[in-house]
Design an enzyme around this catalytic site. Structure first.
Site, mmCIF file in Angstrom:
data_model
loop_
_atom_site.group_PDB
_atom_site.id
_atom_site.type_symbol
_atom_site.label_atom_id
_atom_site.label_comp_id
_atom_site.label_asym_id
_atom_site.label_seq_id
_atom_site.Cartn_x
_atom_site.Cartn_y
_atom_site.Cartn_z
ATOM 1 N N LYS A 48 -3.512 -12.383 -3.751
ATOM 2 C CA LYS A 48 -3.681 -13.722 -4.404
ATOM 3 C C LYS A 48 -4.686 -14.587 -3.638
ATOM 4 O O LYS A 48 -5.352 -15.312 -4.251
ATOM 5 C CB LYS A 48 -2.491 -14.425 -4.701
ATOM 6 C CG LYS A 48 -1.476 -14.751 -3.293
ATOM 7 C CD LYS A 48 -0.328 -15.123 -3.516
ATOM 8 C CE LYS A 48 0.290 -15.544 -2.276
ATOM 9 N NZ LYS A 48 1.031 -14.154 -1.792
ATOM 10 N N GLY A 91 0.791 -1.314 0.002
ATOM 11 C CA GLY A 91 -0.162 -0.001 -0.062
ATOM 12 C C GLY A 91 0.895 1.167 -0.020
ATOM 13 O O GLY A 91 0.688 2.416 -0.492
ATOM 14 N N LYS A 136 -0.654 -18.898 -7.167
ATOM 15 C CA LYS A 136 -0.525 -18.132 -8.154
ATOM 16 C C LYS A 136 -0.734 -18.941 -9.586
ATOM 17 O O LYS A 136 -1.222 -18.475 -10.593
ATOM 18 C CB LYS A 136 0.942 -17.829 -8.262
ATOM 19 C CG LYS A 136 1.331 -16.644 -7.004
ATOM 20 C CD LYS A 136 2.777 -16.425 -6.815
ATOM 21 C CE LYS A 136 3.065 -15.197 -5.820
ATOM 22 N NZ LYS A 136 4.395 -15.016 -5.500
#
Length: 337
Positions: free
Chosen positions: A124, A12, A224
């Site tokens: 994810k 962030g 992933k």
């Protein structure tokens, strides 16, 4: 374009730094004026629909660890309430990953779609457990859902397959999608050190987490390749469908034996329309997949372009933020057109 930033940790903060750094470039090249209307963390939020002062937000977070301490604009508002009530175009979701349930990030994304906001995510977790539900929610509301940063950090993998290689039949994607495990195996090989010694050093350097289970077990890579399977191969799978083995059983002796035959050992994730696998594999030392240290690599086997290989940094604040910016630019151009 106004954004709500959900999650104000390493990634962030990297997003804000990248917006600050590239602000003029984005305006000049793309006509994109990014305003951060709200920033949320566990403490609450800072809200200003005219645009928060990003340098001040970073300073407040650094000094107090709580964005709710932002002068005058800080509050204790719940994240779901912020998403629902703040006037913005896009929710950038970079909160901590939960690969078991995807929560609470999954709820943040669904709330964004419900309130007619596009979503860009580096997370994810929700994508690995609830991909179909999230994509369906976006499509139902005719909104953009972009998640390039969820798989390879700065590396273009999803967008490369879907856009640059459009027209190709991507038959297989395989590669190293976790920098921590690659660092450990590289160090073990170069210095003939045992797994536990290298893991401890990686933790001290901040390369491995205090709890490294998701990395060394292969779960991170599995999440992933599930995203790649669902987004590129059109499958409907979860981590439970992955044939999975981590790197904890690899020894320096095994790496020496591999070297003698012209190979090394890498943790490889592999996905096709039928295969879903993460495990240590022998890789020829002259293979493009033999990248060192914390680097990631992805190889695409295609019908027209043959083999395409992408190498890059799979993590890091600014690196991951570069993929997020790419997705924001794509949404801006989609809306504009």
């Amino acid at each position: 374009m106004k954004i709500i930033l959900v999650g104000f940790g390493i990634i962030g903060k990297g997003v804000l730094k990248a917006i600050n750094l590239k602000s003029e470039h984005l305006k000049k090249k793309y006509g994109l004026d990014l305003k951060v209307a709200a920033i949320c963390d566990r403490s609450g939020a800072a809200i200003d629909e005219e645009g928060l002062d990003l340098e001040l937000a970073l300073k407040v977070k650094e000094e107090t660890r709580k964005i709710s301490n932002y002068p005058e604009k800080g509050c204790k508002m719940d994240i779901l309430e912020v998403i629902e009530s703040v006037n913005a175009d896009v929710v950038v979701e970079v909160s901590p990953t939960n690969i078991e349930t995807g929560e609470p990030a999954k709820s943040y994304m669904l709330k964004a779609f419900e309130t007619k906001k596009h979503v860009v995510s580096a997370n994810k977790g929700p994508l690995a457990v609830s991909f179909k539900e999230l994509v369906t929610a976006a499509e139902k509301n005719k909104l953009c859902f972009r998640y390039e940063a969820s798989v390879g950090g700065a590396m273009p993998i999803i967008n490369l397959a879907k856009e640059t290689l459009a027209g190709n039949d991507v038959k297989l994607i395989k590669g190293i999608l976790n920098g921590t495990t690659n660092y450990i195996l590289t160090k073990m090989e170069k210095e003939q050190l045992d797994f536990d010694t290298v893991l401890k050093e990686a933790q001290e350097l901040g390369i491995a987490e205090t709890n490294p289970h998701q990395d060394i077990s292969g779960l991170d890579t599995a999440a992933k390749i599930v995203i790649l399977a669902n987004s590129i191969f059109g499958r409907d799978v979860t981590i439970k469908d992955v044939n999975l083995e981590g790197i904890t059983r690899i020894t320096p002796e095994a790496l020496v034996m591999a070297n003698k035959s012209g190979h090394t050992i890498k943790l490889i994730g592999e996905v096709t329309d039928k295969k879903l696998e993460v495990c240590p594999k022998l890789v020829p030392v002259d293979s493009p997949l033999n990248v060192m240290g914390c680097l990631n690599v992805a190889m695409f086997d295609t019908d027209l372009a043959n083999d395409i290989v992408v190498v890059g940094t799979g993590a890091g604040d600014i690196e991951t933020a570069s993929a997020i910016l790419s997705d924001l630019i794509n949404i801006h151009q989609t809306i504009k057109n």
